[in-house]
Design an enzyme around this catalytic site. Structure first.
Site, PDB file in Angstrom:
ATOM      1  CD  GLU A 167      -3.073  -6.074   4.175  1.00 28.02           C
ATOM      2  OE1 GLU A 167      -3.905  -5.267   4.640  1.00 28.02           O
ATOM      3  OE2 GLU A 167      -1.850  -5.883   4.175  1.00 28.02           O
ATOM      4  CD  GLU A 175      -3.001  -1.057   2.278  1.00 29.40           C
ATOM      5  OE1 GLU A 175      -2.980  -0.110   3.072  1.00 29.40           O
ATOM      6  OE2 GLU A 175      -3.910  -1.901   2.254  1.00 29.40           O
TER       7      GLU A 175
HETATM    8  C1  FCB Z   1      -4.227  -2.335   5.730  1.00 29.07           C
HETATM    9  C2  FCB Z   1      -2.808  -2.559   6.165  1.00 29.07           C
HETATM   10  C3  FCB Z   1      -2.654  -3.654   7.209  1.00 29.07           C
HETATM   11  C4  FCB Z   1      -3.765  -3.602   8.240  1.00 29.07           C
HETATM   12  C5  FCB Z   1      -5.114  -3.521   7.579  1.00 29.07           C
HETATM   13  C6  FCB Z   1      -6.275  -3.514   8.547  1.00 29.07           C
HETATM   14  O1  FCB Z   1      -4.357  -1.082   5.148  1.00 29.07           O
HETATM   15  O2  FCB Z   1      -2.012  -2.913   5.055  1.00 29.07           O
HETATM   16  O3  FCB Z   1      -1.390  -3.522   7.785  1.00 29.07           O
HETATM   17  O4  FCB Z   1      -3.546  -2.587   9.127  1.00 29.07           O
HETATM   18  O5  FCB Z   1      -5.186  -2.371   6.767  1.00 29.07           O
END
Ligand code: FCB
Length: 445
Positions: free
Chosen positions: A349, A165
């Site tokens: 994620e 990110e």
């Molecule tokens: C994302 C992050 C990860 C975590 C999630 C909830 O943006 O990459 O580290 O904090 O959110």
């Protein structure tokens, strides 16, 4: 529609170094910008820090067992730059590198594959003292660090992830100041964004030459923008600019060798000849993170003519106050298909924070998290049925952990962590995910 995942769909799990490792003073680890941010009063909820976190630095064998027992085929871990290079460059901390060597061996011994991410936000403080991502030299610092890691563990890596990110590093870290290093300077944020891209491109070349058999990708949190229903007419035209800022700034240079037209002027003074060609190097896959629908509204407050808006009240919400909407996930995956020429995508994620009170037997019956995953995985399958080339899914996250500026109060784990005793207890969602992985299907359909 069937609720089965495609043949060969890859199941993994993601974690990140600062959020779980702890072991802060151990074995010569250097300071990161998150150590500094946590030590700054008022920045992190409850004064929490990543000093101990889940003590994964000492308990990693147990955590790798939990990953194996879940049925994960892939582990996306991250490497803490200042654990390897305490000053950001120069002298290597052998013990820090040894740790990742042991973890990668542990992953392989348990029959899983390693997908290390080189940067999940824990920049060495020594480099921040020299401007951090706002300093163009960081592209070379990152290349040096990449080479150090690649030489040591590259023979056992299946896929590299260069960045987690980068948009959040640039916009939350340098523009909004709500993440480390806590800078609120829109021009520095543009520089940071470009240097993150440049560092990615440079790292891709380093990895191609040192580990030619490993794949390389990056991870972008993809947001499809929406105006609030009541302001559709007024704000509809801002959606494209929002998507350019959050997605296009990081995806277009990689996939198209250019910045979106709408932001080109802001970037022009920082882009030198050859930069875009360097960033435009082919990668093997795109990691997509996604959590919530993104509503925006017109605003005069900052350097962009919009701001995040509270989603309409009809959505259910997680403990982060993030709206739950599997449809937005589907749209984000289709956005990538259309914008980037349908590259191979792994969802790196996705998950939700919920209250997670253990029952009298210590178990957490997190039906709300299970419902979240059901909704999002169904959205993923709809995107696949519309042609998106989505090849795998990695829930966030294995363990409850340090949730950045929100500290330990927000729990995202499939496994509950009692922070007093460090006891790990798999939640009901762990059993749910194990079943999904074992059957390659959503149960109950
Ligand atoms: C994302 C992050 C990860 C975590 C999630 C909830 O943006 O990459 O580290 O904090 O959110």
């Amino acid at each position: 529609m069937t609720m089965r995942f495609p043949e060969g769909f890859l199941w993994g799990v993601s974690t990140s170094s600062y959020q779980i490792e702890g072991g802060a003073p151990d074995d010569g680890r250097g300071r990161s910008i998150w150590d500094t941010y946590c030590a700054t009063p008022g920045r992190v909820a409850n004064g929490d820090t990543g000093e101990v976190a889940c003590d994964h630095y000492h308990r990693y064998p147990e955590d790798l067992d939990l990953l194996r027992d879940l049925g994960a085929k892939v582990y996306r871990l991250s490497i803490m730059w200042p654990r390897v290079l305490p000053e950001g460059g120069g002298a290597v901390n052998a013990k820090g590198l040894d740790f990742y060597d042991r973890v990668v061996d542990g992953v392989l011994e348990r029959g899983m594959r390693a997908w290390p991410c080189l940067y999940h936000w824990d920049l060495p403080q020594a480099l921040q003292d020299r401007g951090g991502w706002a300093n163009r030299d960081i592209a070379n610092w990152f290349a040096e660090y990449t080479a150090v890691v690649a030489r040591r563990i590259g023979d056992r890596v299946e896929n590299w992830v260069t960045f987690n990110e980068p948009s959040v590093s640039a916009w939350a870290g340098y523009e909004e100041g709500r993440h480390a290093p806590g800078v609120s300077d829109p021009r520095a944020a543009i520089r940071a964004a470009h240097h993150l891209n440049l560092a990615h491109g440079r790292a891709v070349s380093v990895l191609r030459s040192l580990t030619p058999r490993a794949g390389v990708g990056t991870v972008i949190p993809v947001h499809k923008g929406r105006p609030l229903p009541q302001f559709k007419e007024r704000d509809g035209h801002l959606v494209a600019l929002f998507e350019d800022k959050w997605n296009g700034v990081f995806l277009d240079p990689i996939y198209h060798g250019r910045y979106p037209d709408s932001v080109a002027e802001r970037f022009a003074e920082h882009v030198r000849g050859g930069d875009l060609a360097e960033i435009h190097r082919p990668i093997d896959f795109l990691g997509v993170n996604h959590y919530f629908p993104s509503y925006i509204q017109a605003s005069q407050k900052g350097s962009w003519p919009f701001e995040h808006a509270d989603p309409p009240l009809y959505f259910r919400r997680t403990e982060m106050n993030w709206a739950i909407d599997g449809q937005a996930f589907q749209e984000a995956l289709l956005f990538v298909k259309n914008r980037c020429g349908n590259p191979p995508v792994y969802v790196t994620e996705n998950g939700g924070a919920f209250i997670d009170l253990p029952g009298p037997d210590g178990r957490v019956d997190d039906q709300d998290r299970i419902a979240y995953y059901r909704e999002y995985l169904a959205g993923l399958l709809r995107a696949v049925s519309e042609g998106a080339d989505v090849r795998g899914f990695m829930p966030w996250s294995l363990l409850d952990n340090f949730e950045w500026a929100l500290g330990y109060a927000k729990r995202f784990g499939l496994v509950h962590v009692d922070y007093r005793t460090q006891k790990r207890t798999p939640k009901a969602s762990y059993d749910f995910m194990r079943k999904v992985i074992a059957t390659n299907a959503l149960p109950g359909f």
